[in-house]
Scaffold this motif. Structure first.
Motif, PDB file in Angstrom:
ATOM      1  N   GLN A 165       0.854  -1.173   0.000  1.00 53.69           N
ATOM      2  CA  GLN A 165       0.000   0.000   0.000  1.00 53.69           C
ATOM      3  C   GLN A 165       0.907   1.245   0.000  1.00 53.69           C
ATOM      4  O   GLN A 165       2.132   1.143   0.099  1.00 53.69           O
ATOM      5  N   SER A 166       0.315   2.407  -0.093  1.00 51.42           N
ATOM      6  CA  SER A 166       1.111   3.628  -0.230  1.00 51.42           C
ATOM      7  C   SER A 166       2.012   3.894   0.982  1.00 51.42           C
ATOM      8  O   SER A 166       3.045   4.538   0.853  1.00 51.42           O
ATOM      9  N   ASN A 167       1.609   3.395   2.142  1.00 53.15           N
ATOM     10  CA  ASN A 167       2.391   3.638   3.360  1.00 53.15           C
ATOM     11  C   ASN A 167       3.236   2.428   3.757  1.00 53.15           C
ATOM     12  O   ASN A 167       3.725   2.348   4.877  1.00 53.15           O
ATOM     13  N   GLU A 168       3.425   1.483   2.860  1.00 52.80           N
ATOM     14  CA  GLU A 168       4.169   0.253   3.148  1.00 52.80           C
ATOM     15  C   GLU A 168       5.437   0.154   2.298  1.00 52.80           C
ATOM     16  O   GLU A 168       5.457   0.581   1.142  1.00 52.80           O
ATOM     17  N   ILE A 169       6.453  -0.448   2.896  1.00 53.81           N
ATOM     18  CA  ILE A 169       7.705  -0.725   2.192  1.00 53.81           C
ATOM     19  C   ILE A 169       7.669  -2.166   1.694  1.00 53.81           C
ATOM     20  O   ILE A 169       7.466  -3.088   2.487  1.00 53.81           O
ATOM     21  N   HIS A 170       7.873  -2.344   0.407  1.00 45.01           N
ATOM     22  CA  HIS A 170       7.909  -3.706  -0.119  1.00 45.01           C
ATOM     23  C   HIS A 170       9.296  -4.304   0.064  1.00 45.01           C
ATOM     24  O   HIS A 170      10.311  -3.676  -0.262  1.00 45.01           O
ATOM     25  N   ILE A 171       9.348  -5.501   0.632  1.00 46.45           N
ATOM     26  CA  ILE A 171      10.602  -6.255   0.759  1.00 46.45           C
ATOM     27  C   ILE A 171      10.500  -7.493  -0.122  1.00 46.45           C
ATOM     28  O   ILE A 171       9.572  -8.297   0.028  1.00 46.45           O
ATOM     29  N   GLU A 172      11.438  -7.640  -1.029  1.00 49.97           N
ATOM     30  CA  GLU A 172      11.520  -8.856  -1.838  1.00 49.97           C
ATOM     31  C   GLU A 172      12.596  -9.755  -1.243  1.00 49.97           C
ATOM     32  O   GLU A 172      13.765  -9.365  -1.155  1.00 49.97           O
ATOM     33  N   ALA A 173      12.190 -10.940  -0.794  1.00 48.28           N
ATOM     34  CA  ALA A 173      13.113 -11.885  -0.162  1.00 48.28           C
ATOM     35  C   ALA A 173      13.429 -13.016  -1.131  1.00 48.28           C
ATOM     36  O   ALA A 173      12.532 -13.721  -1.581  1.00 48.28           O
ATOM     37  N   LYS A 174      14.706 -13.181  -1.436  1.00 47.91           N
ATOM     38  CA  LYS A 174      15.140 -14.223  -2.358  1.00 47.91           C
ATOM     39  C   LYS A 174      16.053 -15.207  -1.642  1.00 47.91           C
ATOM     40  O   LYS A 174      16.840 -14.812  -0.769  1.00 47.91           O
ATOM     41  N   ARG A 175      15.960 -16.470  -2.003  1.00 44.06           N
ATOM     42  CA  ARG A 175      16.822 -17.507  -1.456  1.00 44.06           C
ATOM     43  C   ARG A 175      17.550 -18.171  -2.619  1.00 44.06           C
ATOM     44  O   ARG A 175      16.929 -18.884  -3.421  1.00 44.06           O
ATOM     45  N   ILE A 176      18.868 -17.915  -2.709  1.00 44.40           N
ATOM     46  CA  ILE A 176      19.642 -18.342  -3.870  1.00 44.40           C
ATOM     47  C   ILE A 176      20.949 -18.970  -3.407  1.00 44.40           C
ATOM     48  O   ILE A 176      21.743 -18.340  -2.696  1.00 44.40           O
ATOM     49  N   GLY A 177      21.187 -20.195  -3.781  1.00 48.44           N
ATOM     50  CA  GLY A 177      22.482 -20.850  -3.591  1.00 48.44           C
ATOM     51  C   GLY A 177      23.044 -20.721  -2.198  1.00 48.44           C
ATOM     52  O   GLY A 177      22.389 -21.052  -1.209  1.00 48.44           O
ATOM     53  N   THR A 178      24.281 -20.237  -2.114  1.00 49.59           N
ATOM     54  CA  THR A 178      24.993 -20.117  -0.840  1.00 49.59           C
ATOM     55  C   THR A 178      25.263 -18.654  -0.476  1.00 49.59           C
ATOM     56  O   THR A 178      26.187 -18.367   0.281  1.00 49.59           O
ATOM     57  N   VAL A 179      24.476 -17.734  -0.985  1.00 51.36           N
ATOM     58  CA  VAL A 179      24.694 -16.299  -0.754  1.00 51.36           C
ATOM     59  C   VAL A 179      24.677 -16.000   0.749  1.00 51.36           C
ATOM     60  O   VAL A 179      23.674 -16.269   1.421  1.00 51.36           O
ATOM     61  N   PRO A 180      25.749 -15.419   1.312  1.00 49.64           N
ATOM     62  CA  PRO A 180      25.770 -15.121   2.755  1.00 49.64           C
ATOM     63  C   PRO A 180      24.781 -14.035   3.159  1.00 49.64           C
ATOM     64  O   PRO A 180      24.242 -14.061   4.260  1.00 49.64           O
ATOM     65  N   GLY A 181      24.560 -13.057   2.293  1.00 50.12           N
ATOM     66  CA  GLY A 181      23.610 -11.989   2.622  1.00 50.12           C
ATOM     67  C   GLY A 181      23.866 -10.732   1.808  1.00 50.12           C
ATOM     68  O   GLY A 181      24.968 -10.179   1.842  1.00 50.12           O
ATOM     69  N   THR A 182      22.863 -10.299   1.054  1.00 52.88           N
ATOM     70  CA  THR A 182      22.934  -9.054   0.291  1.00 52.88           C
ATOM     71  C   THR A 182      21.653  -8.270   0.544  1.00 52.88           C
ATOM     72  O   THR A 182      20.555  -8.818   0.444  1.00 52.88           O
ATOM     73  N   HIS A 183      21.790  -6.996   0.907  1.00 50.33           N
ATOM     74  CA  HIS A 183      20.633  -6.150   1.211  1.00 50.33           C
ATOM     75  C   HIS A 183      20.731  -4.856   0.430  1.00 50.33           C
ATOM     76  O   HIS A 183      21.773  -4.192   0.447  1.00 50.33           O
ATOM     77  N   THR A 184      19.630  -4.515  -0.229  1.00 46.80           N
ATOM     78  CA  THR A 184      19.591  -3.319  -1.065  1.00 46.80           C
ATOM     79  C   THR A 184      18.370  -2.480  -0.701  1.00 46.80           C
ATOM     80  O   THR A 184      17.265  -3.011  -0.562  1.00 46.80           O
ATOM     81  N   VAL A 185      18.586  -1.193  -0.523  1.00 45.46           N
ATOM     82  CA  VAL A 185      17.505  -0.237  -0.283  1.00 45.46           C
ATOM     83  C   VAL A 185      17.500   0.731  -1.459  1.00 45.46           C
ATOM     84  O   VAL A 185      18.526   1.364  -1.750  1.00 45.46           O
ATOM     85  N   THR A 186      16.354   0.856  -2.146  1.00 49.28           N
ATOM     86  CA  THR A 186      16.272   1.679  -3.346  1.00 49.28           C
ATOM     87  C   THR A 186      15.141   2.689  -3.233  1.00 49.28           C
ATOM     88  O   THR A 186      14.029   2.347  -2.816  1.00 49.28           O
ATOM     89  N   TYR A 187      15.433   3.913  -3.614  1.00 52.35           N
ATOM     90  CA  TYR A 187      14.437   4.976  -3.729  1.00 52.35           C
ATOM     91  C   TYR A 187      14.220   5.249  -5.215  1.00 52.35           C
ATOM     92  O   TYR A 187      15.161   5.639  -5.922  1.00 52.35           O
ATOM     93  N   ASN A 188      12.999   5.042  -5.693  1.00 50.78           N
ATOM     94  CA  ASN A 188      12.700   5.098  -7.120  1.00 50.78           C
ATOM     95  C   ASN A 188      11.743   6.221  -7.468  1.00 50.78           C
ATOM     96  O   ASN A 188      10.780   6.488  -6.745  1.00 50.78           O
ATOM     97  N   THR A 189      11.994   6.864  -8.585  1.00 48.45           N
ATOM     98  CA  THR A 189      11.006   7.672  -9.293  1.00 48.45           C
ATOM     99  C   THR A 189      11.066   7.246 -10.759  1.00 48.45           C
ATOM    100  O   THR A 189      11.989   6.518 -11.162  1.00 48.45           O
ATOM    101  N   PRO A 190      10.119   7.691 -11.589  1.00 47.61           N
ATOM    102  CA  PRO A 190      10.223   7.394 -13.019  1.00 47.61           C
ATOM    103  C   PRO A 190      11.464   8.006 -13.668  1.00 47.61           C
ATOM    104  O   PRO A 190      11.892   7.558 -14.730  1.00 47.61           O
ATOM    105  N   ILE A 191      12.051   8.992 -13.003  1.00 46.86           N
ATOM    106  CA  ILE A 191      13.197   9.700 -13.579  1.00 46.86           C
ATOM    107  C   ILE A 191      14.528   9.051 -13.220  1.00 46.86           C
ATOM    108  O   ILE A 191      15.411   8.909 -14.058  1.00 46.86           O
ATOM    109  N   ASP A 192      14.667   8.639 -11.950  1.00 43.92           N
ATOM    110  CA  ASP A 192      15.944   8.082 -11.509  1.00 43.92           C
ATOM    111  C   ASP A 192      15.761   7.229 -10.263  1.00 43.92           C
ATOM    112  O   ASP A 192      14.654   7.112  -9.722  1.00 43.92           O
TER     113      ASP A 192
END
Length: 234
Positions: A165-192
């Motif tokens: 919803q508009s006041n919620e942060i979406h978290i995409e959780a992926k489980r791949i191979g032996t990855v120890p841990g990667t975390h990304t925070v992104t701020y998006n607009t249509p421009i950049d």
């Protein structure tokens, strides 16, 4: 320093090696097949177990008058209960979703960026976390901590794994191979987009941070955080 390891999986074994290299002694290696015998001889306990064992491990430490460092995630519905027990027993406690020095610096950077971006409503934040396929909880405790850091410094009120919803942060959780841990925070607009990212290359950072926290808490009473241990607040 005498250390009890509560949980002796891959993380526990790395912690054992690093602690031994730093001159410490392991007096208990607790897994599902043995008891807490020897816990009372420890100066400190480090818990990297599984969600179903965490509460028993932590409470056993408080009853044995042993301060405990817990890096287990997925059990936080019992967190307030453990805080109350810690206070009752005058124990010492640090629970963190991630003990890595780099991640704790990343937490501070995340909060600082969230404060800046809260003035610019056109940017929408989302998060991604990637871990190995053996990780039991999703999203990761680190991702939840990152989401809370944004929520506390913005107009967002919750996080979700589903369509946000508009006041919620979406978290995409992926489980791949032996990855120890990667975390990304992104701020998006249509421009950049603006992105901050932490990538763990192995378990060493998590283990070293936990041992440093264990060294720090010996002789202290109360509930602390990695901010107290590392004094890295921006």
């Amino acid at each position: 320093m005498k250390i009890a390891l509560l949980g002796y999986g891959k993380m526990g074994q790395v912690i054992e090696r690093i602690a031994t290299e730093r001159g410490h002694e392991i007096v208990l290696k607790k897994d599902e097949f043995n008891t807490y015998e020897g816990l009372s001889n420890a100066d400190v306990a480090i818990d990297f177990s599984v969600p179903s064992a965490a509460v028993s491990n932590i409470s056993s430490c408080f009853h044995a008058n042993v301060p405990v460092i817990s890096g287990t995630t997925g059990w936080l519905e019992h967190y307030d209960e453990m805080l109350a027990l810690c206070k009752e027993k005058n124990g010492g406690f640090i629970s963190s979703s991630n003990f890595s020095l780099g991640v704790n610096l990343f937490f501070e950077l995340n909060e600082y960026l969230a404060k800046m971006m809260s003035k610019f409503d056109s940017y929408k934040v989302d998060m991604e976390e990637i871990h190995h396929t053996q990780k039991l909880d999703a999203p990761s405790g680190t991702a939840i901590s990152l989401a809370k850091g944004v929520i506390e410094n913005s107009n967002y009120t919750n996080w979700t794994l589903e369509t946000p919803q508009s006041n919620e942060i979406h978290i995409e959780a992926k489980r791949i191979g032996t990855v120890p841990g990667t975390h990304t925070v992104t701020y998006n607009t249509p421009i950049d987009s603006i992105e901050i990212k932490h990538t763990a290359h192995n378990r060493e950072g998590f283990a070293l941070g936990a041992v440093i926290a264990a060294e720090w808490i010996v002789g202290k009473h109360g509930v602390f955080t990695m901010r107290d241990v590392l004094n890295v607040q921006i």
